[in-house]
Structures are given as structure tokens and as C-alpha cells.
Design an enzyme around this catalytic site. Structure first.
Site, short mmCIF file in Angstrom:
data_model
loop_
_atom_site.label_atom_id
_atom_site.label_comp_id
_atom_site.label_asym_id
_atom_site.label_seq_id
_atom_site.Cartn_x
_atom_site.Cartn_y
_atom_site.Cartn_z
N ALA A 1 11.49 -4.56 1.87
CA ALA A 1 12.06 -4.68 3.22
C ALA A 1 13.49 -4.12 3.18
O ALA A 1 14.14 -4.13 2.12
CB ALA A 1 12.07 -6.13 3.64
N GLY B 1 -7.65 20.67 19.31
CA GLY B 1 -7.20 22.04 19.53
C GLY B 1 -7.87 22.69 20.73
O GLY B 1 -8.33 22.02 21.65
N VAL C 1 7.76 -3.54 8.42
CA VAL C 1 6.67 -2.81 9.10
C VAL C 1 5.41 -2.78 8.24
O VAL C 1 5.50 -2.54 7.03
CB VAL C 1 7.14 -1.38 9.44
CG1 VAL C 1 5.97 -0.51 9.88
CG2 VAL C 1 8.18 -1.41 10.56
N TYR C 2 4.28 -3.00 8.86
CA TYR C 2 2.98 -2.81 8.22
C TYR C 2 2.23 -1.67 8.92
O TYR C 2 2.61 -1.24 10.02
CB TYR C 2 2.16 -4.10 8.31
CG TYR C 2 2.58 -5.16 7.30
CD1 TYR C 2 2.24 -5.03 5.96
CD2 TYR C 2 3.31 -6.28 7.70
CE1 TYR C 2 2.63 -6.00 5.04
CE2 TYR C 2 3.70 -7.24 6.77
CZ TYR C 2 3.36 -7.10 5.44
OH TYR C 2 3.73 -8.05 4.53
N GLU C 3 1.13 -1.28 8.29
CA GLU C 3 0.31 -0.14 8.76
C GLU C 3 0.17 -0.02 10.28
O GLU C 3 0.55 0.99 10.88
CB GLU C 3 -1.10 -0.27 8.13
CG GLU C 3 -2.13 0.69 8.66
CD GLU C 3 -1.85 2.13 8.29
OE1 GLU C 3 -1.57 2.39 7.12
OE2 GLU C 3 -1.92 3.01 9.19
N ASP D 1 12.09 -10.51 -13.67
CA ASP D 1 12.70 -11.21 -12.54
C ASP D 1 14.01 -10.51 -12.22
O ASP D 1 15.00 -10.65 -12.95
CB ASP D 1 12.93 -12.69 -12.91
CG ASP D 1 13.54 -13.45 -11.72
OD1 ASP D 1 13.91 -12.79 -10.72
OD2 ASP D 1 13.63 -14.69 -11.81
N GLN E 1 0.77 -1.25 0.00
CA GLN E 1 0.00 0.00 0.00
C GLN E 1 0.80 1.30 0.00
O GLN E 1 0.47 2.24 -0.72
CB GLN E 1 -0.95 0.01 1.22
CG GLN E 1 -1.88 1.20 1.21
CD GLN E 1 -2.82 1.28 2.40
OE1 GLN E 1 -3.40 2.32 2.64
NE2 GLN E 1 -3.00 0.21 3.15
N LYS F 1 16.11 -11.09 -10.10
CA LYS F 1 17.22 -11.93 -9.66
C LYS F 1 17.81 -12.74 -10.81
O LYS F 1 18.77 -13.47 -10.62
CB LYS F 1 16.76 -12.82 -8.51
CG LYS F 1 16.52 -11.96 -7.26
CD LYS F 1 16.12 -12.74 -6.06
CE LYS F 1 16.03 -11.79 -4.87
NZ LYS F 1 15.25 -12.31 -3.78
N ASP G 1 0.54 3.72 6.05
CA ASP G 1 0.82 3.37 4.65
C ASP G 1 0.54 4.53 3.71
O ASP G 1 1.45 5.10 3.11
CB ASP G 1 -0.06 2.18 4.22
CG ASP G 1 0.51 0.86 4.69
OD1 ASP G 1 1.70 0.80 5.00
OD2 ASP G 1 -0.25 -0.12 4.75
N1 CAO Z 1 12.02 -10.06 -9.01
C1 CAO Z 1 12.69 -10.84 -8.13
N2 CAO Z 1 12.58 -10.70 -6.80
C2 CAO Z 1 11.75 -9.75 -6.37
C3 CAO Z 1 11.04 -8.90 -7.21
C4 CAO Z 1 11.21 -9.09 -8.62
N3 CAO Z 1 10.57 -8.35 -9.51
N4 CAO Z 1 10.28 -8.07 -6.48
C5 CAO Z 1 10.53 -8.37 -5.19
N5 CAO Z 1 11.42 -9.38 -5.11
C6 CAO Z 1 11.98 -10.01 -3.93
C7 CAO Z 1 12.82 -9.06 -3.10
O1 CAO Z 1 14.08 -8.92 -3.68
C8 CAO Z 1 12.85 -9.79 -1.77
O2 CAO Z 1 13.85 -10.78 -1.82
P1 CAO Z 1 14.98 -10.96 -0.65
O3 CAO Z 1 14.22 -11.13 0.62
O4 CAO Z 1 15.70 -12.17 -1.08
O5 CAO Z 1 15.80 -9.74 -0.62
C9 CAO Z 1 11.52 -10.52 -1.73
O6 CAO Z 1 10.95 -10.35 -3.04
C10 CAO Z 1 10.53 -10.04 -0.73
O7 CAO Z 1 10.49 -8.64 -0.66
P2 CAO Z 1 10.07 -7.95 0.72
O8 CAO Z 1 10.95 -8.47 1.81
O9 CAO Z 1 10.02 -6.50 0.54
O10 CAO Z 1 8.56 -8.51 0.88
P3 CAO Z 1 7.84 -9.15 2.16
O11 CAO Z 1 6.52 -9.58 1.65
O12 CAO Z 1 8.66 -10.16 2.85
O13 CAO Z 1 7.67 -7.90 3.17
C11 CAO Z 1 6.90 -5.70 3.77
C12 CAO Z 1 6.65 -6.96 2.93
C13 CAO Z 1 5.85 -4.68 3.37
C14 CAO Z 1 6.77 -6.03 5.26
C15 CAO Z 1 8.32 -5.16 3.47
O14 CAO Z 1 8.45 -5.01 2.08
C16 CAO Z 1 8.63 -3.84 4.16
O15 CAO Z 1 8.89 -3.77 5.36
N6 CAO Z 1 8.63 -2.74 3.37
C17 CAO Z 1 9.00 -1.43 3.87
C18 CAO Z 1 7.91 -0.83 4.71
C19 CAO Z 1 6.59 -0.77 3.98
O16 CAO Z 1 6.46 -0.24 2.89
N7 CAO Z 1 5.57 -1.27 4.66
C20 CAO Z 1 4.21 -1.04 4.22
C21 CAO Z 1 3.68 -2.06 3.39
S1 CAO Z 1 2.01 -1.67 3.04
O17 CAO Z 1 1.21 -2.23 4.37
#
Ligand code: CAO
Length: 415
Positions: free
Chosen positions: A98, A247, A137-139, A73, A17, A75, A168
Site C-alpha cells: 500500500a 476495430g 486498490v484491488y483488481e 520481519d 497478484q 519491522k 493486476d
Molecule cells: N515484515 C514486516 N512487515 C511487513 C512485511 C514484512 N516482511 N511485509 C509486509 N509488511 C507490512 C507492511 O509494512 C504494512 O505495514 P504498515 O501498514 O504498518 O505500513 C503491512 O504489512 C500491510 O501491507 P499492505 O498495506 O501493503 O497490505 P494490505 O493487505 O493492507 O493491502 C493491498 C493490500 C494490495 C490493497 C495494498 O498492498 C495495495 O494497495 N498495494 C498496491 C496496489 C496493488 O498492488 N494492488 C493489487 C493487489 S493484487 O489484487
């Protein structure tokens, strides 16, 4: 008519989000937003909270309007090369992975700058630098660590999170401002820069008045406009203030006619000082206008509970809309508690484009919130969110890839 950001190209590496809120706003202002999604899977929200089997969820569609979708992709070595070409062609890379994920893909700040020194890299993270910087972190986590939860709810209950997505969507808004500011500065410096909006910081920014109150509490030991005054006790930290207004103009949520059956038959009523005499007249307590116990804002503070109870006796004889109409005649600030159903059906919000009906090839028609920021020279037309990878070929061709190369990249799973 042109669009404010029509020359700006965004590599949108966002998901869920916070990031998508930001890039959707930039798309509404005219930027070309190219959303990069994982080949075969896409943004996880495409299938979260689905209401129609096989169709992109409302969660996804309502956060990704006016964008193009390519699947890469990141990676895969050849996928990385495509991303490098995109980095060279775009002005801004927006991401909310993340912590460390972009680096692990090989796209460190240094590498991105090497590829395109003008590139602005904009990130949402849960926390800024410090002990929690590596946390996901989430919302609601953001609401808790940013000071919103500890100051929301009633004094005798637990902390409460709010329905407004201040962690978010709120942080996405902050990031969007950071991006356009960096684009503006780039005009003089010629350089890109890193823009960081941490969710804790964004929530805290929206809770600024509570840090104000913390310092007032430490200095004086009491906050006279809080519902705890004069009977409750204050501790060391700002307490939850229920429905008190933030206020100096005391307010509260009051029952209206029908409250027994309708959970939203309430009105927010503000006892604004300049219209006190009018309030007294409307509720039939004319004597309060001159009674020294009620005539001034300071005199009223110890009696707020009784005052709102008396006003509520009046609001309970009217529907929330009748009360609104009467009170507005006297310039008394108030607001009916609108349900989502009432908001969705409100004709004036449709007219201004704040609520928009969008047609989608798989899910059909649905309602969304349009651009809440209206620019007179850059009108917003909300167009549907892209299907997964809908624009992969189109964007690859724009990057100069030949159809044979595109076919090869597809075979090796790079796109
Ligand atoms: N091709 C290949 N890999 C991809 C990709 C793509 N196009 N897009 C994403 N990935 C991979 C990432 O590289 C990551 O891999 P590694 O863990 O090996 O580095 C993996 O997907 C997962 O990405 P992520 O860790 O961001 O996703 P998650 O679902 O585990 O976590 C969230 C989600 C939101 C908790 C985390 O992204 C986060 O903390 N983001 C920052 C804060 C934020 O925006 N939070 C609000 C989210 S909205 O509620």
C-alpha cells in the site's frame, strides 16, 4: 542454454497478484528472484481460496514459480539489517505494498539509493500522483477506474468487470517491461531509477481504443460500428458495446449447435471486408455480395443486426469447432468460445509450454499457465513455488551470515 536475465538478482517484496505476476515473469527469464515474506505468515495468498487443507493455495503457487522464499520481519531492527544486506546485493527491488508502506519500514528511495545507487526500485500502486494516490486498490477497482468497466457489458445493463486480470496481471506485465528497460538504461548511466506502474494507468493503456472512441463520439455524435447504431441513441460518453469488435471489422458472438445446453457453444464471427463474398457464399446469401445494401462495409453498418442474425442461422447448424473448420478454409476470422475446461485439456497448449503440469511436495500435481512469452535463446522451465521460508538459510549464507548468526536472528524473530 543460458537465460536472458541470469545475472539479475531481484529482491521481491511483492504480494497478492500484480507484483508476483511481474517477478514470476522475470524469474522465468532467468533472474534470481528472492521473495521476502513476513516471518510466520507469508504472502496472504498462500492461504486464500485454499482447495487442499494446509497446502499453499493455487492462487499462490500459480503466481510464484521459479522463486526462492525467505522470511524476514522488516519491522525488527535486526531484520532491517538483513534487508539492507539484500538491497546491497540485488539489482532490483520490486514491491506492491500500500502507498507509503515501504517508507514506513524505513526504506525510502533516498535510503535505498544510499545503500545501493544502482538499485532499481519498481512499484505497483493503484494510482499515480493525484487525489487518489494514497488509496489501496484491488483488481476490480482498477478495472472500474481505468475505463474498462464503463465500456464493458451491454448497453441496457450495468458496467461489467472482465475475467481477464487486466488490473493486476496487466499492471505486472507493464512493470516487468519498465524494469528491463531500466536495467538496459543502467548499462549507460550506471544509476538505478524508480519505476512506477499504476494500475489505473495500466488498465487505461489497455483501454486505449475507448479513449479513441470517446473523441470520435465528441466530434461526430455517432459511432456507426457500435451496436447502438442506427436505432439507439448515443450519450456523452462511450457506451458499452456488448460483443462488438473494437476495430473497423464488425464482429459478434453467435450461437452454435448445442447452445441450449452448453453455455459455451458460441463462436466469435468477424465480417472482415475482404472476405465478404466468401461469407455470403458460406451462409447461402450469395446475393448479398452484389446487393448495394450489403456489398460495401459502409452499406452494411446499418444492417449489422440482421446480418449477424442471418449468419447465426448458419452457425446454429454447426458445432463451434465445425464452424471454425469451415470458416478457416475461407480465411474468415472467427474463434470458438473456449471454456477453461477445454483450454486446460488442449494438447497444443501443453506442447508449447503455455499450460504446464507442475509437481508440488505438499499439494501434488497441478496445472498452471507457463510463460506466455517465448524466447528462442532463453527457454523457460517452470519450477514449483517455494514453501514459506524454504530458502532463508541458503540466502542468509549467500549474504555471508554464519550459522550461529542465523540461529540468533531466528531466536529474536528477525527471520
Ligand atoms: N515484515 C514486516 N512487515 C511487513 C512485511 C514484512 N516482511 N511485509 C509486509 N509488511 C507490512 C507492511 O509494512 C504494512 O505495514 P504498515 O501498514 O504498518 O505500513 C503491512 O504489512 C500491510 O501491507 P499492505 O498495506 O501493503 O497490505 P494490505 O493487505 O493492507 O493491502 C493491498 C493490500 C494490495 C490493497 C495494498 O498492498 C495495495 O494497495 N498495494 C498496491 C496496489 C496493488 O498492488 N494492488 C493489487 C493487489 S493484487 O489484487
Amino acid at each position: 542454454m543460458g537465460k536472458a536475465l541470469e545475472d539479475v538478482r531481484i529482491l521481491d517484496f511483492t504480494h497478492v497478484q500484480s507484483g508476483p505476476t511481474c517477478t514470476q515473469l522475470l524469474a522465468w527469464f532467468g533472474a534470481d528472484v528472492i521473495k521476502v515474506e513476513r516471518a510466520g505468515a507469508g504472502d496472504v495468498t498462500r492461504e486464500q481460496l485454499r482447495d487442499i487443507p494446509e497446502a499453499d493455495s493455487l492462487y499462490f503457487t500459480m503466481l510464484n514459480h521459479n522463486k526462492r522464499s525467505v522470511t524476514i520481519d522488516a519491522k525488527n531492527p535486526e531484520g532491517k539489517q538483513v534487508l539492507e544486506a539484500l538491497i546491497q546485493k540485488c539489482d532490483v527491488l520490486v514491491e506492491n505494498f500500500a502507498p507509503g508502506a515501504l517508507d514506513r519500514m524505513g526504506f525510502t528511495w533516498e535510503r535505498i539509493q544510499e545503500l545501493n545507487p544502482r538499485m532499481i526500485v519498481a512499484s505497483v500502486k493503484g494510482f499515480g500522483a493525484g487525489p487518489y494516490e494514497d488509496c489501496k486498490v484491488y483488481e476490480n477497482v482498477a478495472q472500474c477506474v481505468g475505463g474498462a468497466a464503463s465500456t464493458t457489458g451491454f448497453d441496457d445493463g450495468p458496467p461489467v468487470v472482465t475475467g481477464a486480470q487486466i488490473g493486476d496481471s496487466g499492471t505486472g506485465l507493464h512493470l516487468a517491461l519498465g524494469i528491463v528497460t531500466a536495467l538496459y538504461q543502467r548499462k549507460t548511466t550506471g544509476r538505478g531509477q524508480h519505476v512506477l506502474a499504476a494500475m489505473q494507468d495500466g488498465v487505461l493503456n489497455l483501454c486505449r481504443v475507448k479513449l479513441r472512441d470517446q473523441q470520435r463520439l465528441e466530434r461526430t455524435g455517432v459511432m456507426r460500428e457500435y451496436p447502438q447504431h442506427p436505432n439507439g441513441t448515443f450519450g456523452e460518453a462511450v457506451p458499452r458495446a456488448g460483443n462488438a469488435s473494437g476495430g473497423g471489422q464488425p464482429g459478434w458472438i453467435l450461437k452454435c449447435k448445442g447452445w441450449e445446453a452448453d453455455p459455451n457453444a458460441y463462436i466469435y464471427f468477424i465480417t472482415q471486408a475482404p472476405v465478404w463474398a466468401k461469407i455470403c457464399n458460406v451462409i447461402g446469401k450469395e446475393e448479398w455480395a452484389t446487393d448495394p445494401n450489403y456489398a460495401t462495409p459502409a452499406a452494411r453498418l446499418p444492417h449489422l443486426k440482421d446480418i449477424f442474425a442471418e449468419i447465426e442461422r448458419w452457425t446454429m447448424t454447426k458445432t463451434k469447432f465445425e464452424a471454425m473448420e469451415i470458416l478457416n478454409k475461407y480465411d474468415i476470422p472467427c474463434g470458438p468460445i473456449l471454456s477453461m475446461k477445454e483450454i486446460a485439456e488442449e494438447p497444443s497448449l501443453r506442447k508449447t509450454g503455455t499450460i504446464v503440469e507442475v509437481d508440488h511436495p505438499v499439494r501434488g500435481k497441478y496445472l498452471t499457465v507457463g510463460n506466455p512469452i517465448k524466447l528462442s535463446d532463453s527457454p523457460t522451465e517452470v519450477t514449483r513455488s517455494p514453501l514459506l521460508g524454504e530458502h532463508t538459510d541458503e540466502v542468509m549464507a549467500e549474504l555471508g551470515y554464519h550459522p550461529d548468526q542465523i540461529a540468533h536472528l531466528r531466536v529474536v524473530g528477525a527471520i
